[in-house]
Design an enzyme around this catalytic site. Structure first.
Site, PDB file in Angstrom:
ATOM      1  N   ASP A 106     105.828  59.053  70.947  1.00 25.20           N
ATOM      2  CA  ASP A 106     106.834  58.234  71.619  1.00 25.20           C
ATOM      3  C   ASP A 106     107.244  57.036  70.761  1.00 25.20           C
ATOM      4  OD1 ASP A 106     107.771  59.343  73.888  1.00 25.20           O
ATOM      5  OD2 ASP A 106     106.763  58.018  75.291  1.00 25.20           O
ATOM      6  N   ASP A 154      96.402  57.442  84.878  1.00 24.24           N
ATOM      7  CA  ASP A 154      95.151  58.193  84.903  1.00 24.24           C
ATOM      8  C   ASP A 154      94.437  58.041  86.240  1.00 24.24           C
ATOM      9  OD1 ASP A 154      94.702  55.530  84.494  1.00 24.24           O
ATOM     10  OD2 ASP A 154      93.647  55.758  82.595  1.00 24.24           O
TER      11      ASP A 154
END
Length: 731
Positions: A305, A458
């Protein structure tokens, strides 16, 4: 001169000469005579004058011995004082340079806003939300600064009252003095006494009761959290005593030498998300490409990214290099970079070939799994259809780099050894650590996939998977190497994200938890223990009790905190926290002080996440230094040596020259625009340092010993952190 212990040896002087060298050059060298054998002989008394002569002789010897010992002690003391003075001068010079630079955390925010579109290792991605008003960020600091000014005024007021004879040793004495003072006419008692008596009356009647109530409430929360910590430690002790751990069955063991037909080798997808992390991409890609798993059963995705063209070219070339080596690895780069890491993972999971894979292993850019990582984690899924996640433990290649990394190691050792292991064994649920784990892809799909709604994707996916009934396993004996932030700036930003995200998630997940078809105990554990107690209450009471209420009780002594709250229980909890890292025991006191210091950042982050302030939605990539273990360096060198004689196929010379020229131009542009790395001054921590030191000075007037020492050392801790003297030092 070598000493002579023979009685017949004739010397021009008696005794052993000792040369004492003073470390300070202003001291002169002195030669002294040490004790001889005669000093230790037992002589018998003789009648007459012999006895008197022996007494005088021994008196002279004793005086000489005493002088000798005192001079040696003086030398040691002078050397110690010289070392301390040198260290203090060095510290003062460092502080002077830090203050002269004038770089504060507020300047950091301005620089980030100016350079948000430039290439930077700590680039801040957007979530499509409005940026926070700078006034919101300074509001917390303004409150602390006002509290500091009020405390300074009160300290001067209390010192003046102290020298005027206002000493309150007990409530009855206070009541008697107030009554006698109010019975005295205004003209007699004076203006100062009248003002001070009014202040004491307001303090006793209106300020002390609510402050004492708030202190008692925080003490209750403190005790509840301490009990939770003690229960976790007892659970860890029970696991060790009973040797409880997930064990593979014999038919689940993986042996690559037996071939694919003789073992359990499901299709595994490995993902490495990264963003502008050119310091660590080589070692992570190399470690993942060396995983021991059949080549036909594994695919590696490098999810880049990065918005830095130079970093993109370097990572792409690294992927091509491993493709030429025969690794099954692909490079992916998003044009539209939305949703942080969650958006990156979500985009990768939408690839058409993902449906052919059963499991997905995830590693952040600085993680280096051992070659047998998949062999020790994936087989746990065989025959256990309810298992959705296998999480491995982290280990750190730079845990001894500086004081900051040592203190982080204590925290994370307790997190993995105690929290994750106990929750995994007894509850089959814990927060996914975001990396060094293997997911069943069916679990991710059942939980709704990756969502970009928080900065803790997460934890979000783990909570939703648990609500669907999936179980987790934590492997404490499987480690994956990574890095710890070495600078306080990087660690501070990381902790802000880790403590603001859970509060965002709690607000979003609370209705789903209540409606979920799970047992009442699991709902209670998730709401009260997992979110409220460990994510909200802990930073709240830690900051409020030790950084606000304790200093206030010094200026409002009618409200009190017991010594066991200030000293004994925190010391006990710190001792329990340090047990999983016994080599760090010498740092138990700095650890206790540093945890209270970090409560400012954690409290600020918790409030931001709970009330949806703009800073709660910031994602700052943690800066890496690119440190590798010795084994990784050796393997990389061997790989490079093997690759040197091989021709570069698939990449033409012209393309390489173009890439080098592009990198050269990009580095020139970056050197002009990119901000330099330097230490900063953190205003909130400095303001709290002076507040605590002011309160410690006030505690001397009340003769509160344990409170004085705690406030003094805690104030010094805030001062060191505020001047950025605890982590990496940039020259």
């Amino acid at each position: 001169m070598a000493p002579s212990f023979q009685w017949w040896a004739k010397e021009s002087h008696r005794g052993t000469p000792v040369v004492v060298k003073m470390e300070n050059p202003n001291w002169s060298m002195v030669e002294l005579e040490g004790p001889t054998e005669d000093d230790f002989l037992i002589t018998t008394d003789s009648p007459g004058s012999g006895r008197t002569r022996d007494k005088g002789h021994r008196g002279r010897k004793n005086a000489k011995q005493l002088t000798w010992v005192l001079m040696l002690k003086a030398h040691r003391a002078a050397g110690c004082l010289t070392s301390i003075a040198s260290a203090m001068f060095s510290l003062a010079a460092l502080i002077r340079r830090r203050l002269a630079s004038g770089r504060t955390d507020s300047d950091e925010v301005e620089n980030e806003n100016e350079h948000e579109n430039e290439n930077d290792d700590a680039s801040v991605e957007g979530m499509g939300r409005e940026k926070e008003n700078p006034a919101v960020k300074t509001r917390f600091y303004f409150c602390i600064k006002m509290f500091l000014w009020v405390s300074l005024i009160l300290l001067g007021f209390e010192i003046a009252a102290y020298f005027k004879g206002w000493h309150f040793g007990a409530p009855k004495l206070l009541q008697f003095q107030l009554q006698s003072l109010w019975a005295t006419p205004l003209g007699v008692k004076g203006v100062f006494d009248w003002i001070y008596s009014r202040w004491v009356l307001v303090r006793v009647e209106y300020l002390a009761p609510p402050l004492q109530f708030l202190a008692n409430a925080c003490i209750v929360l403190f005790l509840v959290q301490s009990i939770d910590r003690l229960v976790l430690c007892l659970g860890c002790f029970w696991i060790r005593f009973k040797k409880i751990q997930p064990v593979l069955k014999e038919d689940n063991l993986v042996d690559l030498e037996s071939g694919e037909k003789g073992g359990y080798f499901p299709m595994v997808l490995v993902q490495i998300p990264m963003c502008n992390e050119k310091e660590v991409y080589q070692q992570s890609i190399a470690a993942v490409c060396n995983l021991e798993w059949p080549k036909s059963k594994i695919l590696i995705q490098v999810l880049d990214d990065s918005d830095d063209p130079t970093t993109q070219l370097l990572i792409k070339e690294e992927v091509h290099k491993w493709q030429r080596e025969g690794a099954k690895i692909v490079y992916r780069h998003r044009v539209i970079r939305d949703g942080y890491k969650a958006g990156n993972l979500k985009s990768a999971m939408n690839c058409s070939y993902v449906k052919d894979y059963e499991f997905v292993a995830m590693f952040d850019a600085d993680f280096q799994p051992n070659p047998d990582f998949l062999k020790r984690t994936v087989p746990h899924f065989k025959g256990n259809e309810e298992l959705g996640l296998v999480q491995a433990r982290w280990s750190f290649v730079n845990k001894d780099e500086n004081l900051l990394t040592r203190l982080q190691n204590i925290n994370l050792a307790f997190h993995f050894e105690v929290e994750q292991q106990v929750n995994g064994v007894f509850i089959n649920f814990f927060g996914f650590n975001g990396t060094a784990g293997v997911w069943r892809i069916k679990t991710l799909e059942d939980a709704g996939g990756w969502l970009e709604r928080t900065t803790v994707e997460d934890m979000d996916i783990a909570v939703r998977a648990h609500l669907k009934g999936w179980k987790f396993i934590f492997l404490n004996d499987v480690e994956c190497q990574c890095e710890l932030p070495e600078s306080y700036e990087a660690y501070r930003k990381q902790q802000h994200r880790w403590h603001s995200g859970p509060m965002q998630l709690f607000r979003l997940c609370l209705p789903d938890i209540i409606r979920a078809k799970i047992s009442f105990w699991k709902k209670f554990n998730m709401i009260f223990l997992f979110f409220l107690l460990r994510k909200l209450i802990l930073p709240f009471y830690s900051f409020t009790l030790f950084c606000i209420i304790l200093p206030m009780t010094m200026f409002i002594p009618e409200a009190q905190l017991p010594a066991w709250v200030v000293c004994y229980i925190p010391a006990t909890m710190s001792f329990l926290n340090i047990l999983p890292a016994p080599k760090s025991f010498p740092f138990i006191v700095p650890y206790l002080l540093f945890e209270n210091t970090m409560s400012v950042t954690k409290f600020n982050a918790m409030i931001s996440g709970l009330f949806q302030l703009g800073s709660a939605y910031e994602w700052v990539v943690t800066k890496k230094s690119g440190r590798s273990s010795e084994g990784d360096l050796v393997s990389l060198v061997e790989k490079e040596q093997q690759q040197q004689p091989k021709p570069h196929r698939g990449v033409s010379e012209s393309n390489l020259e173009e890439m080098k020229e592009e990198i050269r131009q990009q580095e020139q542009r970056s050197s002009q625009k990119k901000k330099k790395k330097h230490n900063r001054i953190y205003t909130k921590e400095l303001a709290l340092a002076f507040l605590l030191l002011t309160a410690s000075a006030r505690s001397l007037l009340s003769a509160q010993g344990i409170h004085f020492y705690f406030l003094l050392f805690q104030g010094v801790s805030f001062l060191l952190v505020g001047l950025d003297l605890i982590g990496e030092q940039v020259e």
